[in-house]
Scaffold this active site. Sequence first.
Site, PDB file in Angstrom:
ATOM      1  N   GLY A  39     -14.375  -3.491   8.451  1.00  0.00           N
ATOM      2  CA  GLY A  39     -12.946  -3.775   8.569  1.00  0.00           C
ATOM      3  C   GLY A  39     -12.223  -2.962   9.618  1.00  0.00           C
TER       4      GLY A  39
ATOM      5  N   ASP B   4     -18.045  10.915  -0.310  1.00  0.00           N
ATOM      6  CA  ASP B   4     -16.937  10.531  -1.180  1.00  0.00           C
ATOM      7  C   ASP B   4     -15.704  11.310  -0.730  1.00  0.00           C
ATOM      8  OD1 ASP B   4     -15.099  10.026  -3.163  1.00  0.00           O
ATOM      9  OD2 ASP B   4     -16.411  10.606  -4.831  1.00  0.00           O
TER      10      ASP B   4
ATOM     11  N   TYR C  33      -0.908   0.845  -5.642  1.00  0.00           N
ATOM     12  CA  TYR C  33      -1.142   0.776  -4.197  1.00  0.00           C
ATOM     13  C   TYR C  33       0.161   0.974  -3.420  1.00  0.00           C
ATOM     14  CZ  TYR C  33      -2.983  -1.072   0.232  1.00  0.00           C
ATOM     15  OH  TYR C  33      -3.376  -1.236   1.545  1.00  0.00           O
TER      16      TYR C  33
ATOM     17  N   LYS D 175       0.818   4.198  -0.944  1.00  0.00           N
ATOM     18  CA  LYS D 175       1.055   4.004   0.490  1.00  0.00           C
ATOM     19  C   LYS D 175       2.448   4.488   0.900  1.00  0.00           C
ATOM     20  CE  LYS D 175      -2.902   2.242   1.761  1.00  0.00           C
ATOM     21  NZ  LYS D 175      -3.801   2.970   2.679  1.00  0.00           N
TER      22      LYS D 175
ATOM     23  N   PRO E 111      -0.086  -1.689   8.463  1.00  0.00           N
ATOM     24  CA  PRO E 111      -0.515  -3.057   8.728  1.00  0.00           C
ATOM     25  C   PRO E 111       0.074  -4.022   7.706  1.00  0.00           C
ATOM     26  CG  PRO E 111      -2.379  -1.523   8.596  1.00  0.00           C
ATOM     27  CD  PRO E 111      -1.183  -0.831   8.025  1.00  0.00           C
ATOM     28  N   GLY E 112       0.059  -5.282   8.076  1.00  0.00           N
ATOM     29  CA  GLY E 112       0.472  -6.326   7.146  1.00  0.00           C
ATOM     30  C   GLY E 112      -0.743  -7.000   6.546  1.00  0.00           C
TER      31      GLY E 112
ATOM     32  N   VAL F 228      -4.128  -8.255   7.111  1.00  0.00           N
ATOM     33  CA  VAL F 228      -5.188  -8.090   8.103  1.00  0.00           C
ATOM     34  C   VAL F 228      -6.460  -8.782   7.622  1.00  0.00           C
ATOM     35  CG1 VAL F 228      -6.475  -6.425   9.505  1.00  0.00           C
ATOM     36  CG2 VAL F 228      -4.170  -5.864   8.715  1.00  0.00           C
ATOM     37  N   ASP F 229      -7.100  -9.486   8.519  1.00  0.00           N
ATOM     38  CA  ASP F 229      -8.272 -10.293   8.176  1.00  0.00           C
ATOM     39  C   ASP F 229      -9.512  -9.407   8.069  1.00  0.00           C
ATOM     40  OD1 ASP F 229      -9.775 -12.467   7.581  1.00  0.00           O
ATOM     41  OD2 ASP F 229      -9.521 -13.485   9.505  1.00  0.00           O
TER      42      ASP F 229
END
Length: 248
Positions: free
Chosen positions: A16, A54, A144, A148, A174-175, A177-178
């Site tokens: 990613g 980790d 989440y 963030k 980011p918005g 994202v693929d």
Amino acid sequence: MTVKGSVALVTGAAQGMGRSCVDALLEAGAAKVLAVDLNRTESTDARVVPIELDITDENAIRDLFAETDQAVQVLVNCAGAYRFRNGLEIETEDWNRSFAINLQAPFLTMKYASRRLIGENLPGAFVNIASIAGKRGFPNQADYCAAKAGLMGLTRAAALDLGSHGITVNAIAPGTVDTPMMAKVVADLMDITGLGVEEQRNELTRDIPIGRMQSPQEIAAAVAFLTSASARAITGETLVVDGGLTRD
């Protein structure tokens, strides 16, 4: 300071956005990129050093930054964890795990990276991958969104603490994202809405002015800029890369 010739470290590097950030830093001339992930990062480039670790383990993070041959001057916190919840019905263990990955881990990496940089009187550039979820808030993902939002606050505070040492600290929000993570989001939504894959993807991008998801490479390009010599006067900022969806 420039990326060229520097040692960089990217968390969440195996796929990613993280993998795209590794590639962008290599293209910018990084001498070495420490590719940190729970899974091994595969690469044919000798400058990539895969590290299976980790990021919630403070002792492992501390030792990593202390034992590298050269200090890490470029740090990209890209690792993240995300899943849909049922409103606020989040188990405390899951809440803590989300914060450990999305907020505590970037704190730890910045703490130990900056400690060594200050000790060796070296400049640095840190970038934290946040999310528009931390700016706007979304349903069924309170952990989440909160983590963030905290990461953006941490970015601003760290920038103030480290600026006098020549270390910049910025975030990218980011918005849609693929990425493989987004594919899991699409699958979760399909279970709720009953839509097909393409229909669900179209629903997610319907309100984005540019009409599509962002690519991991577009996020990595923003990282490359914020860690470059051209961005040395930028610190404490969150750069939104979401195709125009967030307009406040």
